[in-house]
Design a protein around this motif. Structure first.
Motif, PDB file in Angstrom:
ATOM      1  N   LEU A  68      -6.509  18.902  -0.844  1.00 49.44           N
ATOM      2  CA  LEU A  68      -6.338  17.857  -1.852  1.00 49.44           C
ATOM      3  C   LEU A  68      -5.757  18.466  -3.117  1.00 49.44           C
ATOM      4  N   VAL A  69      -4.447  18.649  -3.097  1.00 49.64           N
ATOM      5  CA  VAL A  69      -3.690  19.191  -4.227  1.00 49.64           C
ATOM      6  C   VAL A  69      -2.424  18.344  -4.361  1.00 49.64           C
ATOM      7  N   PRO A  70      -1.866  18.225  -5.572  1.00 52.17           N
ATOM      8  CA  PRO A  70      -0.733  17.319  -5.789  1.00 52.17           C
ATOM      9  C   PRO A  70       0.453  17.559  -4.870  1.00 52.17           C
ATOM     10  N   GLU A  71       0.739  18.842  -4.548  1.00 50.76           N
ATOM     11  CA  GLU A  71       1.919  19.118  -3.731  1.00 50.76           C
ATOM     12  C   GLU A  71       1.812  18.583  -2.308  1.00 50.76           C
ATOM     13  N   LYS A  72       0.605  18.183  -1.873  1.00 51.90           N
ATOM     14  CA  LYS A  72       0.439  17.586  -0.544  1.00 51.90           C
ATOM     15  C   LYS A  72       0.745  16.089  -0.542  1.00 51.90           C
ATOM     16  N   GLY A  73       0.873  15.478  -1.724  1.00 46.45           N
ATOM     17  CA  GLY A  73       1.408  14.118  -1.819  1.00 46.45           C
ATOM     18  C   GLY A  73       0.500  12.992  -1.376  1.00 46.45           C
ATOM     19  N   GLN A  74      -0.827  13.205  -1.363  1.00 49.53           N
ATOM     20  CA  GLN A  74      -1.715  12.129  -0.927  1.00 49.53           C
ATOM     21  C   GLN A  74      -1.583  10.878  -1.792  1.00 49.53           C
ATOM     22  N   MET A  75      -1.260  11.042  -3.077  1.00 48.07           N
ATOM     23  CA  MET A  75      -1.129   9.880  -3.959  1.00 48.07           C
ATOM     24  C   MET A  75      -0.005   8.961  -3.501  1.00 48.07           C
ATOM     25  N   ASP A  76       1.072   9.531  -2.954  1.00 48.98           N
ATOM     26  CA  ASP A  76       2.152   8.700  -2.419  1.00 48.98           C
ATOM     27  C   ASP A  76       1.634   7.807  -1.294  1.00 48.98           C
ATOM     28  N   ALA A  77       0.771   8.354  -0.440  1.00 51.20           N
ATOM     29  CA  ALA A  77       0.214   7.572   0.663  1.00 51.20           C
ATOM     30  C   ALA A  77      -0.668   6.441   0.146  1.00 51.20           C
ATOM     31  N   LEU A  78      -1.422   6.702  -0.924  1.00 52.58           N
ATOM     32  CA  LEU A  78      -2.256   5.652  -1.503  1.00 52.58           C
ATOM     33  C   LEU A  78      -1.392   4.536  -2.094  1.00 52.58           C
ATOM     34  N   HIS A  79      -0.311   4.894  -2.749  1.00 53.23           N
ATOM     35  CA  HIS A  79       0.597   3.879  -3.280  1.00 53.23           C
ATOM     36  C   HIS A  79       1.215   3.057  -2.141  1.00 53.23           C
ATOM     37  N   ALA A  80       1.526   3.727  -1.035  1.00 51.15           N
ATOM     38  CA  ALA A  80       2.067   2.998   0.125  1.00 51.15           C
ATOM     39  C   ALA A  80       1.037   2.029   0.682  1.00 51.15           C
ATOM     40  N   MET A  81      -0.211   2.466   0.775  1.00 53.60           N
ATOM     41  CA  MET A  81      -1.263   1.577   1.265  1.00 53.60           C
ATOM     42  C   MET A  81      -1.450   0.386   0.332  1.00 53.60           C
ATOM     43  N   LYS A  82      -1.365   0.608  -0.960  1.00 52.51           N
ATOM     44  CA  LYS A  82      -1.480  -0.504  -1.916  1.00 52.51           C
ATOM     45  C   LYS A  82      -0.364  -1.521  -1.693  1.00 52.51           C
ATOM     46  N   ARG A  83       0.834  -1.061  -1.464  1.00 55.76           N
ATOM     47  CA  ARG A  83       1.936  -1.976  -1.214  1.00 55.76           C
ATOM     48  C   ARG A  83       1.694  -2.800   0.047  1.00 55.76           C
ATOM     49  N   LEU A  84       1.169  -2.170   1.087  1.00 56.81           N
ATOM     50  CA  LEU A  84       0.883  -2.898   2.320  1.00 56.81           C
ATOM     51  C   LEU A  84      -0.187  -3.960   2.095  1.00 56.81           C
ATOM     52  N   VAL A  85      -1.252  -3.578   1.410  1.00 58.56           N
ATOM     53  CA  VAL A  85      -2.333  -4.527   1.134  1.00 58.56           C
ATOM     54  C   VAL A  85      -1.835  -5.664   0.259  1.00 58.56           C
ATOM     55  N   ASP A  86      -1.024  -5.347  -0.755  1.00 58.21           N
ATOM     56  CA  ASP A  86      -0.480  -6.385  -1.639  1.00 58.21           C
ATOM     57  C   ASP A  86       0.403  -7.369  -0.881  1.00 58.21           C
ATOM     58  N   ARG A  87       1.041  -6.904   0.192  1.00 59.90           N
ATOM     59  CA  ARG A  87       1.890  -7.797   0.988  1.00 59.90           C
ATOM     60  C   ARG A  87       1.087  -8.568   2.028  1.00 59.90           C
ATOM     61  N   GLY A  88      -0.210  -8.322   2.090  1.00 59.41           N
ATOM     62  CA  GLY A  88      -1.045  -9.025   3.050  1.00 59.41           C
ATOM     63  C   GLY A  88      -1.073  -8.394   4.427  1.00 59.41           C
ATOM     64  N   VAL A  89      -0.576  -7.158   4.542  1.00 56.75           N
ATOM     65  CA  VAL A  89      -0.614  -6.446   5.821  1.00 56.75           C
ATOM     66  C   VAL A  89      -2.037  -5.938   6.060  1.00 56.75           C
TER      67      VAL A  89
END
Length: 386
Positions: free
Chosen positions: A210-231
C-alpha cells in the motif's frame, strides 16, 4: 557438473515486496543445478528463516542500502546525508567482509540494485559479480546516489534485468553486452486453480504494497465511477499492507476515500495475505495499477492462476499482458479507462474465463521458475568460467 559456491547478497532480511520471494524461488532451483547458495543479509527476518528451513546458510552483516525515499519532511536532510555516504560505507563493509571470508565463494550475486555491498565484497574477494536489478529508480519511489549506473557498471561482470522496459533504460547508461534479460520465474503449478468458485459477484483482486506508486487510488476512483453509473455486482479486493519503511498516510487515505464515497459494499481491504493461490481461486480477474512495474510478480502469478489481468500500459505490464487476449491494457492514471475495462470483463464472464485460460498458458510458457533457473544457472557458470 562442478559445484559452484555463490554468495547471494540480499537487500533485506524480510519477505516484503517481490525481490526476496523471487530470490528464494531462484535459489531453490539452483541447488538442483549443483549451485550452492549462501545468503548475505543486513538483518534477521522472515526471509532468513525461510532460507535456513531450506538448508541455505545465512550470514548477517549490518550494511545499509544505497537508496532512499524522500518524504518531504525535515528528516529528508538526514536521508540525503545517508544517501551520499552509503557508497563509502558499503566499500568499507565490503572490504571487511572480504577479509573474513576470502576463498569461500566462487561468485557473488547481488539481488536488487538497492545495495552495493555485494559488488564491494566481490571486489575484495576477487570473485566475479552479477548484479540482478529488480526495480526502477524514481518511478518506484527510489533515489540513488549520483553516478549509480557507473558504479553498477564498474562493480559487475554482468547485470541482469527483468524486463525489456528496464533493458532499454539500462542500455542508455551501460554497455548493452553486459546486460542480460531474464524474466522472473514463478512456480506456475502452485497457482493453477482449475475451475473457479461460483459466487454472486465479479471479484477483482488488486494485490501489492500500500504505497502510492502501486496506484490503488486509481482503482478506487474507477470503482466510484462504476457505482455512480449504477453498475452493480463488482467488488474490489485490495490485498496488502503498508511496508515498514513507509508512513501510513496513504493507507489511511484509501480507507477514507472508501468511507467518504460509501464504497464499503464494493471494496474490501484484506490486509496481508499469506496464501495467495487460495485467494486467487475465489477471484475472477486481477488489476495491476502500478505507475511502472519493473516486472510484476503478482501479474505473472495472477495469469498462472487463470485470471485475466487489467493492467496499466506502462513498465513491463504490456510485455506480460496481451491486450484483448490475456486481459486488457488501459492508459495509466486514467480511472475512466480502467472502469471501462473492468465493466467490459464483468459484462462478459465467458470471455473473461477464456482470457484467463490464455493467461495461464502464457504464464506457463514464459514465466515458469524452471525457465528462469536454467537461464541464471547458465549465466553463473559462464561468468565463473570466464
Amino acid at each position: 557438473m562442478k559445484e559452484i559456491r555463490v554468495l547471494f547478497a540480499a537487500h533485506s532480511g524480510e519477505m516484503s515486496g517481490g525481490a526476496n520471494p523471487a530470490l528464494l524461488a531462484l535459489m531453490t532451483g539452483l541447488m538442483e543445478q549443483n549451485i550452492r547458495p549462501t545468503v548475505l543479509a543486513p538483518a534477521e527476518g522472515a526471509f532468513c528463516e525461510k532460507c535456513r528451513e531450506l538448508g541455505i546458510a545465512v550470514l548477517i552483516e549490518r550494511y545499509r542500502g544505497c537508496s532512499t525515499v524522500f518524504r518531504h519532511t525535515p528528516k529528508d536532510v538526514l536521508r540525503l546525508l545517508k544517501l551520499v555516504a552509503s557508497p563509502a560505507l558499503s566499500l568499507v563493509r565490503g572490504r571487511a567482509f572480504a577479509r573474513a571470508h576470502r576463498g569461500e565463494f566462487d561468485l557473488v550475486y547481488t539481488n536488487d540494485r538497492m545495495i552495493m555491498m555485494g559488488g564491494c565484497g566481490a571486489r575484495g574477494l576477487k570473485t566475479p559479480h552479477i548484479w540482478h536489478s529488480r526495480c526502477f529508480g524514481r518511478e518506484n519511489g527510489n533515489c540513488f546516489p549520483a553516478g549509480w549506473y557507473a558504479i553498477m557498471d564498474r562493480l559487475s561482470d554482468a547485470i541482469v534485468v527483468i524486463s525489456r522496459d528496464m533493458q532499454r533504460e539500462f542500455e542508455r547508461k551501460i554497455a548493452p553486452e553486459k546486460i542480460v534479460l531474464i524474466y522472473d520465474g514463478i512456480n506456475t503449478g502452485r497457482y493453477a486453480c482449475g475451475e473457479r468458485e461460483e459466487h454472486g459477484t465479479f471479484e477483482l483482486l488488486l494485490a501489492g504494497r500500500l504505497v502510492p506508486e502501486k496506484g490503488q487510488m486509481d482503482a478506487l476512483h474507477a470503482m466510484k465511477r462504476l457505482v455512480d453509473r449504477g453498475v452493480t455486482g463488482i467488488r474490489l479486493n485490495i490485498a496488502g499492507s503498508t511496508p515498514s519503511y513507509a508512513a501510513g498516510d496513504y493507507e489511511r487515505a484509501l480507507h477514507a476515500f472508501v468511507h467518504e464515497n460509501h464504497l464499503e459494499e464494493s471494496v474490501r481491504f484484506l490486509g496481508q495475505i499469506d496464501d495467495m493461490p487460495a485467494l486467487m481461486k475465489r477471484m475472477d480477474a486481477a488489476l495491476v495499477t502500478s505507475r511502472r512495474e519493473a516486472f510484476g510478480l503478482i501479474t505473472a502469478e495472477s495469469m498462472a492462476a487463470g485470471l485475466p489481468v487489467v493492467g496499466a500500459d506502462t513498465g513491463c505490464t504490456p510485455e506480460l499482458v496481451t491486450d484483448g487476449e490475456t486481459g486488457f491494457l488501459y492508459k495509466m492514471g486514467d480511472p475512466e479507462a480502467l472502469a471501462a475495462a473492468i465493466e467490459r470483463l464483468a459484462e462478459h464472464p465467458s470471455a473473461a474465463r477464456r482470457m484467463g485460460r490464455c493467461a495461464a498458458e502464457s504464464a506457463e510458457k514464459s514465466f515458469s521458475i524452471e525457465r528462469t533457473v536454467a537461464q541464471v544457472s547458465r549465466l553463473i557458470r559462464k561468468t565463473v568460467e570466464n
